[in-house]
Design a protein around this motif. Structure first.
Motif, PDB file in Angstrom:
ATOM      1  N   GLY A  27      35.569  21.729  -9.417  1.00  9.02           N
ATOM      2  CA  GLY A  27      34.939  21.827 -10.730  1.00  9.02           C
ATOM      3  C   GLY A  27      33.431  21.891 -10.700  1.00  9.02           C
ATOM      4  N   GLN A  28      32.855  22.427  -9.631  1.00 12.09           N
ATOM      5  CA  GLN A  28      31.395  22.386  -9.508  1.00 12.09           C
ATOM      6  C   GLN A  28      30.688  23.135 -10.626  1.00 12.09           C
ATOM      7  N   GLU A  29      31.281  24.227 -11.104  1.00 12.58           N
ATOM      8  CA  GLU A  29      30.638  24.969 -12.203  1.00 12.58           C
ATOM      9  C   GLU A  29      30.614  24.126 -13.477  1.00 12.58           C
ATOM     10  N   LEU A  30      31.735  23.483 -13.799  1.00 14.84           N
ATOM     11  CA  LEU A  30      31.780  22.635 -14.985  1.00 14.84           C
ATOM     12  C   LEU A  30      30.873  21.425 -14.816  1.00 14.84           C
ATOM     13  N   GLY A 146      50.356  15.631 -19.641  1.00 13.94           N
ATOM     14  CA  GLY A 146      49.206  16.388 -20.071  1.00 13.94           C
ATOM     15  C   GLY A 146      49.508  17.851 -20.273  1.00 13.94           C
ATOM     16  N   LEU A 147      49.192  18.662 -19.269  1.00 11.64           N
ATOM     17  CA  LEU A 147      49.259  20.105 -19.421  1.00 11.64           C
ATOM     18  C   LEU A 147      50.665  20.592 -19.754  1.00 11.64           C
ATOM     19  N   VAL A 148      51.694  19.966 -19.162  1.00 10.80           N
ATOM     20  CA  VAL A 148      53.059  20.408 -19.450  1.00 10.80           C
ATOM     21  C   VAL A 148      53.395  20.236 -20.928  1.00 10.80           C
ATOM     22  N   GLU A 149      52.786  19.249 -21.577  1.00 15.51           N
ATOM     23  CA  GLU A 149      53.041  19.038 -23.003  1.00 15.51           C
ATOM     24  C   GLU A 149      52.471  20.181 -23.838  1.00 15.51           C
ATOM     25  N   VAL A 334      42.940  18.040 -14.978  1.00 16.19           N
ATOM     26  CA  VAL A 334      41.915  17.126 -15.500  1.00 16.19           C
ATOM     27  C   VAL A 334      40.662  17.901 -15.882  1.00 16.19           C
ATOM     28  N   LEU A 335      40.266  18.861 -15.056  1.00 12.47           N
ATOM     29  CA  LEU A 335      39.110  19.701 -15.389  1.00 12.47           C
ATOM     30  C   LEU A 335      39.344  20.474 -16.683  1.00 12.47           C
ATOM     31  N   PHE A 336      40.564  20.919 -16.907  1.00 13.01           N
ATOM     32  CA  PHE A 336      40.916  21.606 -18.144  1.00 13.01           C
ATOM     33  C   PHE A 336      40.672  20.692 -19.347  1.00 13.01           C
ATOM     34  N   ALA A 337      41.126  19.448 -19.262  1.00 11.62           N
ATOM     35  CA  ALA A 337      40.919  18.501 -20.358  1.00 11.62           C
ATOM     36  C   ALA A 337      39.433  18.221 -20.569  1.00 11.62           C
ATOM     37  N   LEU A 338      38.693  18.064 -19.465  1.00  9.46           N
ATOM     38  CA  LEU A 338      37.245  17.843 -19.583  1.00  9.46           C
ATOM     39  C   LEU A 338      36.560  19.026 -20.244  1.00  9.46           C
ATOM     40  N   LEU A 339      36.976  20.231 -19.898  1.00  6.15           N
ATOM     41  CA  LEU A 339      36.405  21.433 -20.503  1.00  6.15           C
ATOM     42  C   LEU A 339      36.667  21.463 -22.004  1.00  6.15           C
ATOM     43  N   LEU A 340      37.889  21.102 -22.415  1.00  4.33           N
ATOM     44  CA  LEU A 340      38.206  21.069 -23.845  1.00  4.33           C
ATOM     45  C   LEU A 340      37.321  20.063 -24.577  1.00  4.33           C
ATOM     46  N   LEU A 375      39.808  28.564 -15.390  1.00  2.00           N
ATOM     47  CA  LEU A 375      40.056  27.623 -14.298  1.00  2.00           C
ATOM     48  C   LEU A 375      41.125  28.113 -13.327  1.00  2.00           C
ATOM     49  N   ALA A 376      41.562  29.353 -13.483  1.00  2.00           N
ATOM     50  CA  ALA A 376      42.583  29.944 -12.610  1.00  2.00           C
ATOM     51  C   ALA A 376      43.874  29.131 -12.629  1.00  2.00           C
ATOM     52  N   ILE A 377      44.227  28.607 -13.804  1.00  5.80           N
ATOM     53  CA  ILE A 377      45.509  27.925 -13.997  1.00  5.80           C
ATOM     54  C   ILE A 377      46.469  28.967 -14.542  1.00  5.80           C
ATOM     55  N   ARG A 378      47.433  29.368 -13.736  1.00 13.26           N
ATOM     56  CA  ARG A 378      48.253  30.534 -14.065  1.00 13.26           C
ATOM     57  C   ARG A 378      49.718  30.125 -14.276  1.00 13.26           C
ATOM     58  N   TRP A 379      50.093  30.012 -15.540  1.00 12.22           N
ATOM     59  CA  TRP A 379      51.495  29.801 -15.894  1.00 12.22           C
ATOM     60  C   TRP A 379      52.150  31.165 -16.067  1.00 12.22           C
TER      61      TRP A 379
END
Length: 394
Positions: A27-30, A146-149, A334-340, A375-379
């Motif tokens: 998460g260095q960019e964030l 978290g994300l699965v929800e 976790v980075l996704f949640a922080l970004l939100l 974040l390159a999170i690919r579902w």
């Protein structure tokens, strides 16, 4: 909705285990969008760890309220507090932060300090105790929980029927190492937490709108089928299942967790002491192999069914980032949640929120997609897997 300028000036990371360290690397960019980033852990950094230069590390116990207050006083305000600790009383930390200009985020539930509690029917109500705070507090925000929800809610949002719906979270972690002769068994994340979750916490799930929790310790053995292949698994109690069960449109919810045969064989002994002796998380210098797969399946009443999958390769992830795929996915979530919280209007919502309770209108979904893509999170669609569980859960 669109991205906003950075909301918080400082980031405080509590707990710098494998997931916390992966988050600092991935998460260095964030993290660069904060003026100050401080990481605190009660243990020293392992000699092989090299944090990015802008992250300041301090070794002390984050539950020391006096020292925490002194740190918060000297950080640029407002502060975003990311709690990645295991075995601390999250509610105590939340109350310490309530009257400060500090938002809060954690990735798992907890029990009261000094209480040996492993039942989700007891831990979740305690962990979700409302706290009236100046800034938002987000609870249980990892991948699962978290994300699965959010993925389940997205599939329900897209469904062309009113429900009710059944949600099953499937996970198949194939992590293993090449060495099989020393009696040790590699696992992907905190050994104590994994043992507690599978061998000590009783099965918990939701069926027909009712919460069902076994009285005997340990998760029930079940068999998952991934594209026809039988995967010995366990029906595991989990925070996301508790949270999803509170959505009015969800009638059934369960988590089916399968791991490498070496790990399952230790579970099958029922010997917690043996598991604690044999399980270990491979250090970054040791290669790991296999895939980590997390799938969310939502079914309706008229045969409608949709499945999304996030899959990563342990070995490729290890070669590229120095962490395994479980650590990678959790850190990314976790980075996704922080970004939100940091860059979107969702971070302005007052109150305490899980990924199941966060208010989401139709306009929120494109922004969530943009965050995932960034974040390159690919579902990916995985209906072809024909995921199922026997015996039937619901």
């Amino acid at each position: 909705m669109e991205f906003q300028p950075p909301r918080y000036r400082s980031l405080l990371i509590a707990g710098l285990g494998a997931v916390g360290r992966a988050m600092c690397v991935l998460g260095q960019e964030l993290l660069a969008s904060f003026e100050r980033v401080v990481a605190v852990d009660r243990l020293p950094l392992p000699p092989f760890v090299r944090l990015p230069k802008r992250i300041v590390f301090e070794q002390w116990d984050i539950t020391d309220g006096l020292r925490l207050g002194h740190l918060l006083d000297r950080l640029p305000q407002p502060v975003l507090f990311a709690n990645l600790c295991v075995g601390v009383d999250n509610l105590v930390l939340r109350r310490l932060l309530a009257d400060r200009d500090a938002a809060y985020l954690d990735a798992a539930c907890s029990a009261p300090e000094g209480v040996n509690e492993v039942r989700f029917s007891r831990m979740m109500p305690y962990s979700l105790t409302p706290v009236d705070s100046l800034r938002p507090q987000w609870l249980c925000w990892g991948i699962n929980p978290g994300l699965v929800e959010l993925v389940a809610r997205r599939l329900i949002h897209q469904a062309k029927e009113p429900g009710p719906f059944s949600v099953t979270v499937f996970e198949h972690d194939e992590i293993h190492t090449a060495d099989t002769d020393n009696g040790r068994v590699a696992v992907g994340w905190c050994c104590d937490s994994l043992i507690e979750e599978v061998m000590e916490s009783p099965t918990f799930f939701v069926a027909g709108g009712r919460e069902i929790e076994d009285t005997a310790p340990g998760a029930r053995p079940v068999t998952a089928r991934w594209n026809g292949a039988a995967v010995p698994s366990r029906l595991v109690g989990h925070e996301d299942i508790w949270n999803l069960g509170r959505l009015p449109e969800v009638r059934d919810a369960a988590f089916v967790y399968g791991l490498h045969p070496r790990i399952m064989a230790v579970f099958d002994t029922g010997e917690v002491a043996e598991a604690k002796e044999r399980f270990y998380v491979p250090p970054p210098q040791e290669p790991v192999y296999g895939h980590e797969r997390v799938a969310v399946q939502v079914s309706g009443q008229d045969g409608w069914r949709q499945t999304l999958l996030w899959q990563e390769d342990h070995h490729q992830t290890w070669r590229r980032f120095g962490c395994n795929a479980v650590q990678y996915q959790t850190a990314k979530a976790v980075l996704f949640a922080l970004l939100l919280m940091h860059r979107t209007p969702l971070g302005e919502l007052a109150g305490n929120h899980t990924a199941s309770s966060l208010p989401l209108g139709p306009e929120a979904w494109p922004l969530l997609d943009a965050c995932l893509q960034g974040l390159a999170i690919r579902w990916q669609d995985a209906s072809f897997l024909s995921l199922s569980c026997s015996p039937d859960i619901f």
